[in-house]
Design a protein around this motif. Sequence first.
Motif, short mmCIF file in Angstrom:
data_model
loop_
_atom_site.label_atom_id
_atom_site.label_comp_id
_atom_site.label_asym_id
_atom_site.label_seq_id
_atom_site.Cartn_x
_atom_site.Cartn_y
_atom_site.Cartn_z
N ILE A 179 35.88 65.94 -75.02
CA ILE A 179 35.74 65.83 -76.47
C ILE A 179 34.27 65.94 -76.81
N GLU A 180 33.90 66.97 -77.56
CA GLU A 180 32.50 67.18 -77.97
C GLU A 180 32.30 66.45 -79.29
N ALA A 181 31.62 65.30 -79.24
CA ALA A 181 31.57 64.45 -80.42
C ALA A 181 30.15 64.09 -80.82
N GLU A 182 29.31 65.13 -81.07
CA GLU A 182 27.95 64.82 -81.52
C GLU A 182 27.96 64.20 -82.91
N SER A 183 29.12 64.27 -83.60
CA SER A 183 29.19 63.66 -84.94
C SER A 183 29.30 62.14 -84.88
N ILE A 184 29.57 61.57 -83.70
CA ILE A 184 29.60 60.12 -83.61
C ILE A 184 28.16 59.62 -83.49
N CYS A 185 27.56 59.39 -84.62
CA CYS A 185 26.14 59.13 -84.71
C CYS A 185 25.90 58.43 -86.05
N PRO A 186 25.09 57.41 -86.12
CA PRO A 186 24.92 56.69 -87.38
C PRO A 186 24.54 57.57 -88.56
N GLU A 187 23.74 58.65 -88.31
CA GLU A 187 23.35 59.54 -89.41
C GLU A 187 24.57 60.09 -90.14
N THR A 188 25.52 60.58 -89.36
CA THR A 188 26.69 61.22 -89.95
C THR A 188 27.68 60.19 -90.48
N LEU A 189 28.00 59.20 -89.66
CA LEU A 189 29.08 58.29 -90.03
C LEU A 189 28.66 57.29 -91.11
N SER A 190 27.36 57.11 -91.34
CA SER A 190 26.96 56.22 -92.43
C SER A 190 27.32 56.85 -93.78
N LYS A 191 27.38 58.17 -93.82
CA LYS A 191 27.72 58.85 -95.08
C LYS A 191 29.22 59.02 -95.22
N ARG A 231 28.31 63.61 -75.80
CA ARG A 231 27.26 63.73 -76.83
C ARG A 231 27.32 62.63 -77.89
N VAL A 232 27.77 61.45 -77.51
CA VAL A 232 27.76 60.34 -78.45
C VAL A 232 26.31 59.98 -78.73
N GLY A 233 25.97 59.86 -80.02
CA GLY A 233 24.61 59.45 -80.39
C GLY A 233 23.56 60.50 -80.16
#
Lengths: 256, 566
Positions: free
Chosen positions: A18-30, A76-78
């Motif tokens: 699972i390629e999950a670079e979107s699991i990152c505070p920048e993205t998920l805070s929005k 790619r978490v975080g």
Amino acid sequence: MRRITLILREEVDPYLPIEAESICPETLSKRVDVTVFVGNEEKKLKDVFDIRVDGEAAGPAATEIILVGDCHQVKRVGEYMTDGKIIVDGDVGMHCGDFMNGGTIEILGNAGDWLGREMLDGKIICHGNAGNYCGSGYRGGRKGVRGGEIFVAGNVGDYCAECLFGGVIHVKGDAGIHAGSNMKGGKLLIEGDCLMPCGDMFAGEATVYGHVTDFLPTFKETGTIIEDGHHLTVFQGDVAHRNAKGTLRVGSFDRI
Amino acid sequence: MDYIINNAYVVDPINKISGEIRDIFVSNGRITDEEPKGAEVIDAGGCLTLPGGIDSHTHICGTKVNFGRYMSPEDMRAGRAPRRKGMRAVSGYSIPTTYGNSYRYALMGYTTLTEGAMAPLEARHTHEEFKHTPLQDGLILTLFDGDWGLMRAVASGDIKRAAALIAWRLDAVKGYGVKLTNPLGAEMWSWGKNVECIRKPIPDFDLSPAEYIKGVIEANEMLGLPHSVHLHCNNLGKPGNYTCTIGTMGLVPDLNEKRQTCYLTHVQFHSYGGTGWNDFCSKSEPVANTVNLRPQITIDMGQVMFGRTTTMTADGPMEFNLYRLHQDKWSNHDVELETASGVIPVIYRRKNLVNSIMWAIGLELALQVKNPWQCLLTTDNPNGAPFVKYPEIIGLLMSKEYRDREFATVHPKTGTRVILPSLDREMTFEEIAVMTRAGQARALGLIDRGKGHLGLGAEGDIAIYPIKPDKIDPSKQYAEIIRGFAQTKYTMKLGVMISKEDEIVADNQNRTFWCSPKVPEAYDMSKDPDLIRTFDRYYSIRMENYAVDEDYYLTKSMKIETETTL
């Protein structure tokens, strides 16, 4: 403070990356309406994880992400995170914390390969073991980790802290072969044993409290010191490299 | 598809057209004077229209380039672009993927590329990569710098046998011309040594580089090949090597009236003065003056530009010296009985005095050689810089103001070692067209094949740049010149549109040009007992397996048969 809890669904095939670079505070805070790749399919985050969101966030700094479940295939978490916190309650996959520039990642289980690759700043705490290339640069690159701090409570694999340029890497357990090779700065501390560390070291400080197997002949002995109750022999090197300024302290060793 | 191009501001030095607004008709891949029926009309709107660009010396295919890719995975992290409609995903900056090379060249208006050096034994790989360079015609120069058979033939004075050997090998490996890289240096490199300049004979063969260069030039002319000997002189990159370069230029007789007799490549690396790196300085002036006095010589700049790149050459000992200088990763390779090579990544820095002087020397050469037909624009891609820097070099040549501005940013001591600030020449569009097209076509002997010009019957290789020469002052508006030359509005190759704005719109347009000299029966080397014995005794491959299969390895084969005087 916003807390986002992601629980990996049971029906997700554990053999697909699972390629999950979107699991990152920048993205998920929005927003949490983001996509991840499962194998070669693009899927919604909510199809892969059960999501629970508590509270509102003022920005990435006030965001905490909690990953629950056996996430050993989540990669790619975080990546590129700059602030906030990620807690992984379990294992995490490859490339966790790549290019990280701030914030904290805490992993309660084991981390995959390339943990904190080329990170610039921030902190990674891994309570289990980390894989190969922990805190290293990527293939062929000349500058690896440039700042920040990585702490691994267990063991690490091969090529830990390769091309280390700045920052601190602290391993409580043992390291594999070629830890700190091509080091150009920063600090590496291995409390356990390791194999052939610091080949082609340019500069920086490396310390091994335990035993070094196959110690390289290209290090020049300069004296002994006592640090934290450990009797260490100090070497300068790697003299195979011109103008080497690195310092390597080892507990005990056997030469090749 | 036929095309009518209206309102083109044409600069075509071969047909003596310099800046006329005219219409161009392209029919069946060729340029005609009759208006084709049912053709697509393109309005060039007064934009600069040139023949398709030709690069007479670049390294884009082959084992050496590929080894550069292996050893620099970090290079692949730059220049990445995802797949788009009709385009493949590409990556790499100084040594991109073959498609990356092809797309970037096409966007800059280039339609013909010359791979500067191919080891004959590794010809298959080179052809395979050319097969996957879809938008440009390929010419492949073949290395003969350490060929045992050729060296023995020249040493014994038998130039006809030397010519026959060249003919056989070019035909076998499908090469276009003869390349000599650091002549005889490769042979010495197998013993861990190098040659010193051109006069001292090497042991075992009792042959000096000077004799070898002269012999091969003579043999090359006997075979009537379209391109002359393509020479990379001895002593590359050593301070004080300009004497060796001028000495080598003195060896070249004037044997051909259509083109030069010897093509000296990347002369920037061969115009160094001083006795070491401490008193290193530019000696471009005597070198350029020698070129001005000798019409039989053509040179190319080998311009160095600042930034990251990868050096690769068949000059093995030089690469070893470079490794000792940089202490970075390095590779050297020996090709049995034929040649050698080396690959090293380097970074040219403005802060470095030596690099700054190197940067200045290339420009000085181009500005001091009076006749632009004798000095062509190259960077020896990727040795001096990747080819994507060509537009910047054009900007530097066209604008004194830009040169001065750049000069202010280099190492402060550079001014005492070079003469660049004193050169006022600013090149015109016509001179740039000669240096990147017409001159290159003449040097490579491609004018007869319809390359490098837009006359009647020429191949429809056309590049239309978004530059309006009427409304622009290149010496002031150099930023627009650089932008304009970096990306064409339209690039056409053999009458096929290959790129439009920043999109690639064609595939599989590449052809490979190769030469097969017609030698008399007595000089047919495939039956020569000596050559057969060499293969049996020394080569790790049988003679029957050596030749490259035309049907399988060449996408579209363009065989050029030449008349010989053997």
